[in-house]
Write an enzyme that holds these catalytic residues in place. Structure first.
Site, PDB file in Angstrom:
ATOM      1  N   GLY A   1       0.782  -1.494  -0.103  1.00  0.00           N
ATOM      2  CA  GLY A   1      -0.176   0.124  -0.394  1.00  0.00           C
ATOM      3  C   GLY A   1       0.903   0.980  -0.662  1.00  0.00           C
ATOM      4  O   GLY A   1       1.993   1.712   0.041  1.00  0.00           O
ATOM      5  N   ASP A   2       0.204   2.151   0.226  1.00  0.00           N
ATOM      6  CA  ASP A   2       1.086   3.849  -0.226  1.00  0.00           C
ATOM      7  C   ASP A   2       1.943   3.876  -1.398  1.00  0.00           C
ATOM      8  O   ASP A   2       2.608   4.724  -1.181  1.00  0.00           O
ATOM      9  CB  ASP A   2       1.102   3.966   1.252  1.00  0.00           C
ATOM     10  CG  ASP A   2       0.410   3.539   2.125  1.00  0.00           C
ATOM     11  OD1 ASP A   2      -0.441   4.429   2.153  1.00  0.00           O
ATOM     12  OD2 ASP A   2       0.602   2.367   3.302  1.00  0.00           O
TER      13      ASP A   2
ATOM     14  N   GLY B   1       1.367   4.972  -3.994  1.00  0.00           N
ATOM     15  CA  GLY B   1       0.925   6.578  -5.018  1.00  0.00           C
ATOM     16  C   GLY B   1       0.093   5.787  -6.212  1.00  0.00           C
ATOM     17  O   GLY B   1      -0.110   6.645  -7.104  1.00  0.00           O
ATOM     18  N   LYS B   2      -0.803   5.051  -5.841  1.00  0.00           N
ATOM     19  CA  LYS B   2      -1.704   4.617  -6.645  1.00  0.00           C
ATOM     20  C   LYS B   2      -2.900   5.824  -6.846  1.00  0.00           C
ATOM     21  O   LYS B   2      -2.831   6.173  -8.062  1.00  0.00           O
ATOM     22  CB  LYS B   2      -2.716   4.009  -6.211  1.00  0.00           C
ATOM     23  CG  LYS B   2      -1.608   2.198  -5.886  1.00  0.00           C
ATOM     24  CD  LYS B   2      -3.142   0.756  -5.202  1.00  0.00           C
ATOM     25  CE  LYS B   2      -3.087   1.587  -4.018  1.00  0.00           C
ATOM     26  NZ  LYS B   2      -1.919   1.624  -2.803  1.00  0.00           N
TER      27      LYS B   2
ATOM     28  N   ARG C   1       0.524   6.729  11.014  1.00  0.00           N
ATOM     29  CA  ARG C   1       1.108   6.554  11.922  1.00  0.00           C
ATOM     30  C   ARG C   1       2.600   6.433  10.794  1.00  0.00           C
ATOM     31  O   ARG C   1       2.659   6.568   9.865  1.00  0.00           O
ATOM     32  CB  ARG C   1       0.587   5.047  11.969  1.00  0.00           C
ATOM     33  CG  ARG C   1      -0.052   4.744  12.896  1.00  0.00           C
ATOM     34  CD  ARG C   1      -0.770   3.166  12.347  1.00  0.00           C
ATOM     35  NE  ARG C   1      -0.869   2.655  11.698  1.00  0.00           N
ATOM     36  CZ  ARG C   1      -1.790   2.133  11.052  1.00  0.00           C
ATOM     37  NH1 ARG C   1      -1.141   0.659  11.702  1.00  0.00           N
ATOM     38  NH2 ARG C   1      -2.255   0.928  10.437  1.00  0.00           N
TER      39      ARG C   1
ATOM     40  N   ARG D   1     -23.490 -12.837   6.732  1.00  0.00           N
ATOM     41  CA  ARG D   1     -24.758 -12.627   5.920  1.00  0.00           C
ATOM     42  C   ARG D   1     -24.823 -11.755   7.281  1.00  0.00           C
ATOM     43  O   ARG D   1     -26.536 -11.804   7.451  1.00  0.00           O
ATOM     44  CB  ARG D   1     -25.266 -14.225   5.157  1.00  0.00           C
ATOM     45  CG  ARG D   1     -24.586 -14.374   4.323  1.00  0.00           C
ATOM     46  CD  ARG D   1     -24.961 -16.019   4.703  1.00  0.00           C
ATOM     47  NE  ARG D   1     -24.177 -16.412   5.246  1.00  0.00           N
ATOM     48  CZ  ARG D   1     -24.623 -17.706   5.291  1.00  0.00           C
ATOM     49  NH1 ARG D   1     -24.762 -18.565   4.860  1.00  0.00           N
ATOM     50  NH2 ARG D   1     -23.926 -18.650   6.467  1.00  0.00           N
TER      51      ARG D   1
ATOM     52  N   GLN E   1      -5.005   0.228  -0.806  1.00  0.00           N
ATOM     53  CA  GLN E   1      -4.254  -1.069  -0.627  1.00  0.00           C
ATOM     54  C   GLN E   1      -3.700  -1.774  -0.934  1.00  0.00           C
ATOM     55  O   GLN E   1      -3.065  -1.208  -2.116  1.00  0.00           O
ATOM     56  CB  GLN E   1      -5.381  -2.237   0.982  1.00  0.00           C
ATOM     57  CG  GLN E   1      -5.690  -1.967   1.850  1.00  0.00           C
ATOM     58  CD  GLN E   1      -7.408  -0.701   1.861  1.00  0.00           C
ATOM     59  OE1 GLN E   1      -7.973  -2.089   0.870  1.00  0.00           O
ATOM     60  NE2 GLN E   1      -7.290   0.123   1.679  1.00  0.00           N
TER      61      GLN E   1
ATOM     62  N   GLY F   1      -6.006   5.942   2.318  1.00  0.00           N
ATOM     63  CA  GLY F   1      -5.964   6.972   1.816  1.00  0.00           C
ATOM     64  C   GLY F   1      -5.120   7.455   0.627  1.00  0.00           C
ATOM     65  O   GLY F   1      -4.184   7.375   0.619  1.00  0.00           O
ATOM     66  N   HIS F   2      -5.455   8.357  -0.044  1.00  0.00           N
ATOM     67  CA  HIS F   2      -5.319   8.229  -1.146  1.00  0.00           C
ATOM     68  C   HIS F   2      -4.512  10.345  -1.193  1.00  0.00           C
ATOM     69  O   HIS F   2      -5.751  10.920  -0.809  1.00  0.00           O
ATOM     70  CB  HIS F   2      -5.653   8.875  -2.124  1.00  0.00           C
ATOM     71  CG  HIS F   2      -5.856   7.099  -2.987  1.00  0.00           C
ATOM     72  ND1 HIS F   2      -7.311   6.818  -3.540  1.00  0.00           N
ATOM     73  CD2 HIS F   2      -5.146   6.432  -2.489  1.00  0.00           C
ATOM     74  CE1 HIS F   2      -6.021   5.464  -3.541  1.00  0.00           C
ATOM     75  NE2 HIS F   2      -5.290   5.132  -2.805  1.00  0.00           N
TER      76      HIS F   2
ATOM     77  N   GLY G   1       7.840   7.392 -11.691  1.00  0.00           N
ATOM     78  CA  GLY G   1       7.466   8.957 -10.732  1.00  0.00           C
ATOM     79  C   GLY G   1       8.328   9.586 -10.035  1.00  0.00           C
ATOM     80  O   GLY G   1       9.396   8.928  -9.718  1.00  0.00           O
TER      81      GLY G   1
ATOM     82  N   THR H   1      -5.524  -6.836   5.029  1.00  0.00           N
ATOM     83  CA  THR H   1      -6.503  -6.389   5.268  1.00  0.00           C
ATOM     84  C   THR H   1      -7.862  -7.452   4.737  1.00  0.00           C
ATOM     85  O   THR H   1      -7.296  -9.054   4.341  1.00  0.00           O
ATOM     86  CB  THR H   1      -6.960  -5.561   3.942  1.00  0.00           C
ATOM     87  OG1 THR H   1      -8.146  -4.517   4.620  1.00  0.00           O
ATOM     88  CG2 THR H   1      -6.830  -5.565   3.267  1.00  0.00           C
TER      89      THR H   1
HETATM   90  P1  IMP Z   1      -7.568  -2.240   8.077  1.00  0.00           P
HETATM   91  O1  IMP Z   1      -7.448  -2.661   6.825  1.00  0.00           O
HETATM   92  O2  IMP Z   1      -7.673  -1.268   9.296  1.00  0.00           O
HETATM   93  O3  IMP Z   1      -7.919  -3.825   8.480  1.00  0.00           O
HETATM   94  O4  IMP Z   1      -5.775  -2.891   8.221  1.00  0.00           O
HETATM   95  C1  IMP Z   1      -5.308  -4.463   8.196  1.00  0.00           C
HETATM   96  C2  IMP Z   1      -3.804  -4.115   7.741  1.00  0.00           C
HETATM   97  O5  IMP Z   1      -4.131  -3.215   6.469  1.00  0.00           O
HETATM   98  C3  IMP Z   1      -3.009  -2.909   8.636  1.00  0.00           C
HETATM   99  O6  IMP Z   1      -1.415  -3.131   8.039  1.00  0.00           O
HETATM  100  C4  IMP Z   1      -3.040  -0.946   8.299  1.00  0.00           C
HETATM  101  O7  IMP Z   1      -2.653  -1.225   8.306  1.00  0.00           O
HETATM  102  C5  IMP Z   1      -2.915  -2.576   6.961  1.00  0.00           C
HETATM  103  N1  IMP Z   1      -3.967  -0.986   5.586  1.00  0.00           N
HETATM  104  C6  IMP Z   1      -5.168  -1.020   5.893  1.00  0.00           C
HETATM  105  N2  IMP Z   1      -5.517  -0.110   4.521  1.00  0.00           N
HETATM  106  C7  IMP Z   1      -3.918   0.557   3.767  1.00  0.00           C
HETATM  107  C8  IMP Z   1      -3.595   1.930   3.256  1.00  0.00           C
HETATM  108  O8  IMP Z   1      -4.418   2.140   2.534  1.00  0.00           O
HETATM  109  N3  IMP Z   1      -2.297   2.074   2.858  1.00  0.00           N
HETATM  110  C9  IMP Z   1      -1.070   0.921   3.551  1.00  0.00           C
HETATM  111  N4  IMP Z   1      -2.113   0.220   4.726  1.00  0.00           N
HETATM  112  C10 IMP Z   1      -2.955  -0.118   4.686  1.00  0.00           C
HETATM  113 MG    MG Z   2      -2.698   5.030   1.357  1.00  0.00          MG
END
Ligand code: IMP
Ligand code: MG
Length: 473
Positions: free
Chosen positions: A61-62, A64-65, A350, A190, A271, A89-90, A461, A286
């Site tokens: 994740g993160d 830069g999508k 974080r 369900r 993600q 979060g973008h 990028g 996730t």
């Molecule tokens: P959850 O999706 O909130 O249940 O988190 C599960 C795991 O996915 C954790 O390690 C989060 O930090 C990670 N995670 C969820 N969404 C993102 C994201 O958009 N970017 C990076 N890590 C993510």
């Molecule tokens: Mg993000």
């Protein structure tokens, strides 16, 4: 029973937005009067013959999508989210404006029709906040389409996510605490409440009542947390319902019709591969499937409709939350990388853990997603390192080395990176307008990625700005 849909006043008859009356074009056609496909300059190459493109995160994740979606959205007609929720979060930087998006597809910044597919989980409070924010900043949201089959995140999902992480203590997953896991769990159980349930106040109340009967027991007896009051939650969600009803659409039909019409559709993953519920580093994942094939299920189109998969990978690696991370940097370079790359979570703030580029994990991402092309982001962040280690293999506990991602968690947990060190470069990449402008060492870095993965790196990028992306044919 026919399923009611909320867009328009009638709950019966054809799905609003897709009906075509004589003399009046359908809503979809009205979206782009007379036009089939508008090819803009710059990135036209990337959408010309590929109507359906999935953009998928190739790491944790993160990557830069959002920025890559923002770039490709220029030449697209529709942008869809197919999984996840406000855990995403973008960040998109446009001049002095910064857009932080969690629920809406990034295409909203370009004013594109946006779909929130059935595979998503929706926190109505977050979504409404974003809709209001975009409206206030002068971006219309009249072309946001919300699937009736998407599931709602309810207050107890947030409470349970928080309580269960607390209870896990040292074994916590490090979730974003947005209720994602509990909402998907209820979908599988369900017991979920879907977006379409907001179309009828009575049904909505009933479903909340049924769910609460069970959830309150859990909250009180298992987690020793406060229960929720039915009337309060019902009133709160009825309020959300009134705001969201106009957006509810049969999005599967909408997207399928668009593709039949020759429109170009982007499917924006949230993600990433290594956070995928099936293919990621379980249980530190996730609760949805970010991998590319899930775009079909998560929007409701056939898999053969997907023409192209673009993987997005950072030129290094970051991870938030717990879990194994073989190429995690040891020593002060970790902190340097975090500062240079501004590696702090968009949603949670974080600190992200930082690592050297991991080609074993990336090769796996190429495999499980069927990645055709790679976008390599944040190459500029590497400008400050004299030497750049890259993980080319893993050394397993028995001493054996592998280029393939271990299938079993114990091997992965114990895997040590085999690093190959490349020379770095010190020039900033701000002024690079084409691949030729890159320092030799940067080009060699990109070449190594292509050679090792057998996939072309077509986008690079070079900075945070929307325009800081080099395209390579
Ligand atoms: P959850 O999706 O909130 O249940 O988190 C599960 C795991 O996915 C954790 O390690 C989060 O930090 C990670 N995670 C969820 N969404 C993102 C994201 O958009 N970017 C990076 N890590 C993510
Ligand atoms: Mg993000």
């Amino acid at each position: 029973m026919t399923i009611p849909y909320g867009r328009g006043s009638s709950r019966r008859g054809p799905v609003p937005g897709t009906e075509s009356r004589p003399g009046q074009p359908s809503r979809l056609q009205r979206t782009r009067p007379g036009a089939r496909h508008r090819v803009a300059s710059g990135t036209a190459l990337y959408t010309q013959d590929v109507p359906a493109t999935v953009i998928v995160g190739a790491q944790w994740g993160d990557e830069g999508k959002g920025k890559i979606v923002d770039l490709l959205a220029q030449d697209s007609d529709i942008v869809c989210r197919y999984q996840g929720g406000p855990n995403a979060g973008h960040t998109i930087v446009v001049g002095d404006d910064t857009f932080k998006i969690r629920a809406l597809p990034s295409g909203i910044v370009r004013g594109k029709p946006c779909v929130i597919g059935n595979g998503c989980v929706v926190d109505p409070e977050v979504l409404i906040g974003e809709l209001d924010d975009f409206e206030q900043r002068g971006h219309s949201t009249s072309e946001v389409y919300l699937s009736g089959n998407a599931h709602l995140i309810m207050p107890w999902h947030l409470a349970i996510d928080q309580a269960s992480e607390r209870r896990l203590g040292k074994l916590a997953i490090g979730t974003t605490k947005r209720g994602i896991g509990p909402a998907y769990a209820d979908k599988a159980m369900r017991l979920g409440i879907r977006v379409q349930d907001i179309l009828d106040a009575k049904i909505l109340r009933q479903k909340i009542e049924v769910a609460l009967a069970e959830k309150n027991l859990w909250l009180e007896r298992v987690y020793e947390s406060e229960p929720f009051d039915l009337e309060t939650v019902a009133a709160q969600y009825e309020g959300y319902a009134q705001r969201l009803r106009p957006y509810v659409t049969d999005t599967s039909l909408y997207v399928d019709n668009a593709l039949r019409d020759g429109k170009h559709v982007l499917f924006e993953g949230a993600q990433a591969t290594l956070l995928d519920l099936d293919h990621g580093t379980y249980p530190f994942v996730t609760s949805s499937n970010p991998v590319a094939s899930s775009a079909a299920t998560g929007v409701g189109i056939g898999p053969q409709r997907i023409d192209r998969v673009i993987g997005v990978a950072k030129a290094y690696v970051t991870r938030v939350g717990e879990g194994p991370f073989p190429s995690e940097i040891e020593g002060p370079d970790q902190e340097t990388m975090r500062e240079l790359g501004h590696e702090y979570g968009t949603v949670t703030g974080r600190s992200r853990r930082c690592g050297w580029l991991d080609l074993v994990a990336l090769r796996y991402a190429v495999r499980v997603n069927g990645i055709d092309q790679l976008a390599l982001t944040k190459l500029d962040v590497l400008s400050h390192f004299a030497e750049l280690p890259v993980c080319v293999r893993y050394r397993l506990p028995g001493g054996e080395e592998t280029r393939d991602f271990p299938a079993h968690q114990s091997d992965f947990h114990a895997a040590r990176p085999v690093l190959e060190t490349l020379p770095g470069w010190s020039e900033a990449l701000d002024d690079c307008v084409s691949e030729e402008d890159l320092p030799d060492a940067a080009r060699r870095y990109v070449d190594l990625v292509e050679r090792e993965l057998g996939v072309e790196v077509t986008l690079i990028g070079t900075g945070a700005e929307r325009t800081s992306v080099l395209t390579r044919a």
